[in-house]
Design a protein around this motif. Structure first.
Motif, PDB file in Angstrom:
ATOM      1  N   UNK A 145       0.853  -1.192   0.000  1.00 34.88           N
ATOM      2  CA  UNK A 145       0.000   0.000   0.000  1.00 34.88           C
ATOM      3  C   UNK A 145       0.888   1.240   0.000  1.00 34.88           C
ATOM      4  N   UNK A 146       0.554   2.200  -0.870  1.00 36.78           N
ATOM      5  CA  UNK A 146       1.268   3.477  -0.912  1.00 36.78           C
ATOM      6  C   UNK A 146       0.250   4.602  -0.753  1.00 36.78           C
ATOM      7  N   UNK A 147       0.483   5.488   0.208  1.00 36.56           N
ATOM      8  CA  UNK A 147      -0.396   6.637   0.446  1.00 36.56           C
ATOM      9  C   UNK A 147       0.437   7.900   0.622  1.00 36.56           C
ATOM     10  N   UNK A 148      -0.206   9.040   0.385  1.00 38.04           N
ATOM     11  CA  UNK A 148       0.434  10.329   0.601  1.00 38.04           C
ATOM     12  C   UNK A 148      -0.181  11.025   1.801  1.00 38.04           C
ATOM     13  N   UNK A 149       0.647  11.601   2.649  1.00 40.51           N
ATOM     14  CA  UNK A 149       0.134  12.211   3.879  1.00 40.51           C
ATOM     15  C   UNK A 149      -0.763  13.406   3.596  1.00 40.51           C
ATOM     16  N   UNK A 150      -0.571  14.071   2.435  1.00 40.83           N
ATOM     17  CA  UNK A 150      -1.375  15.246   2.094  1.00 40.83           C
ATOM     18  C   UNK A 150      -2.398  14.956   0.999  1.00 40.83           C
TER      19      UNK A 150
END
Length: 445
Positions: free
Chosen positions: A345-350
């Motif tokens: 899983x890859x997510x961006x904090x913003x």
């Protein structure tokens, strides 16, 4: 609003603005006006040039524009875009690199069907091509698909992905970006149960709404506020007589674009005003930063009404994926069937589209997948676009994804069949074991 007249009215307005821009540019460019000292002449020509290009791009599919890549041998290798599976609503295309041996990595990039063309992921494809054989889902504009081709909803989308994965075989690594993340996970689970020999080696899921309720955004809030009846009344129209899909119910691309621009109206207005001034001063070019961005951003495609409405109802409102209650072609998809596919899983904090937590919810659904095959990464400071095409992707995320793919490229070790056992007792030989590690080591990495 389910009428051809409303669809044709929007197209008429777009066409009129494109014509006005072309007319203003041509009239203000007459040599006779060059004797005038008024700056309005140059400004009128500049306004016309920007306006014509802006409204013309809205109905034109961008080109991939990937002509060649540099090889390890120091030579440039030409790139051909070839369809390998062709279907009415979308193709699986291959970026074939001439004079290059097959690569160890084979990647299927699942692109969103959310208003823009697959070319939105051009930077992602370009960055992966030197290190992998790349296949991409290229979805078609619904306005160009005759009504006779039938419907296309989330179940059809999922079955398309199943077919594409089957075609590429089990040595494939799938990367899904944004909207298709939950449906890609469902396609993998479907294969794991129905045809495990065809399931891919790994899934990399990036910024997608597996569980929209895990973290609130404007998108999820809108989904809760609006009823399905309201959404159908406001968003759905019939394709006009100009296109092959005349009469098909769609969520028009021009209507989607209006929503995109209204979210940051002031910023877009400033960008176009600045571009007009640059053109008037002779400082703009055909491929400057403004044109590179807006040529892609303004190019929108219609979605079939059934796909858009079923996405909102089944993925966002009913949360069928998050509740492990998704049905495809009459068969319930059980995410517990995934036992061998490594998942990252890859997510961006913003990320303000699919906030952190929405995509991470996928790991909770994989109840029978060992922790050694689960991984996650939260990119600090990255927004939605940045995780797959921006600076964060280039510098941090891309290397992590490639390392994850390499760590999970070996075929799962299967037990030897009973008939293969030796008839006479013999010293037990140690069979080789393969450790399937992830680039992060655990789901909490």
């Amino acid at each position: 609003m389910k009428y051809m007249a409303t669809y044709d009215l929007m197209e008429t307005a777009r066409n009129t603005n494109e014509w006005l821009g072309a007319t203003a540019r041509a009239l203000a460019s007459y040599p006779a006006f060059s004797m005038s000292m008024s700056p309005l002449v140059n400004l009128t020509a500049a306004w016309g040039e920007v306006t014509e290009r802006t409204f013309g791009r809205m109905v034109a599919k961008p080109d991939w524009g990937i002509r060649s890549i540099a090889g390890d041998d120091g030579q440039d290798h030409l790139v051909d875009v070839k369809p390998v599976v062709e279907r009415p609503f979308g193709d699986l295309i291959h970026f074939s690199v001439r004079r290059r041996a097959p690569m160890k990595r084979k990647i299927m990039l699942v692109t969103p069907m959310s208003g823009h063309y697959a070319t939105l992921l051009r930077p992602t494809v370009s960055s992966l091509l030197p290190d992998a054989d790349v296949y991409v889902t290229d979805w078609h504009n619904a306005r160009d698909i005759p009504v006779s081709a039938g419907k296309f909803d989330v179940e059809d989308y999922t079955l398309y992905l199943v077919e594409f994965m089957r075609h590429l075989g089990p040595d494939t690594h799938v990367i899904a970006v944004c909207q298709p993340v939950p449906l890609t996970l469902a396609a993998a689970a479907y294969l794991a149960a129905e045809d495990p020999a065809a399931q891919p080696r790994s899934l990399t899921l990036m910024g997608g709404p597996v569980d929209p309720d895990a973290a609130a955004t404007e998108v999820t809030d809108f989904g809760r506020r609006v009823t399905m009846g309201q959404l159908e009344q406001w968003a759905i129209q019939r394709v006009g007589f100009k296109y092959k899909g005349a009469g098909r119910l769609v969520y028009p691309g021009l209507l989607q674009l209006q929503s995109f621009i209204s979210m940051n109206g002031e910023r877009h207005a400033k960008a176009f005003n600045d571009q007009i001034m640059r053109v008037a001063r002779g400082e703009a070019s055909d491929h400057d930063a403004h044109n590179r961005f807006y040529d892609e951003y303004l190019a929108v495609m219609d979605m079939t009404a059934e796909f858009y409405l079923s996405t909102v109802e089944r993925i966002f409102k009913n949360r069928e994926i998050a509740r492990n209650d998704f049905v495809v072609a009459g068969k319930k998809v059980d995410f517990g069937a995934i036992t061998d596919i490594a998942v990252k899983i890859v997510e961006g904090s913003n990320d303000d589209i699919s906030a952190p937590g929405q995509c991470l919810a996928a790991l909770k659904l994989l109840t029978n997948l060992p922790d050694s095959k689960k991984a996650s990464h939260l990119e600090d400071g990255a927004g939605h676009y940045g995780i797959f095409a921006g600076k964060s992707w280039r510098l941090n995320i891309r290397p992590l994804v490639l390392n994850f793919i390499d760590a999970n490229s070996a075929a799962p070790v299967s037990a030897a069949p009973a008939s293969a056992a030796p008839a006479q007792p013999a010293p037990a030989a140690k069979s080789p074991t393969i450790k399937l590690a992830t680039s992060q080591g655990s789901a909490s990495a």
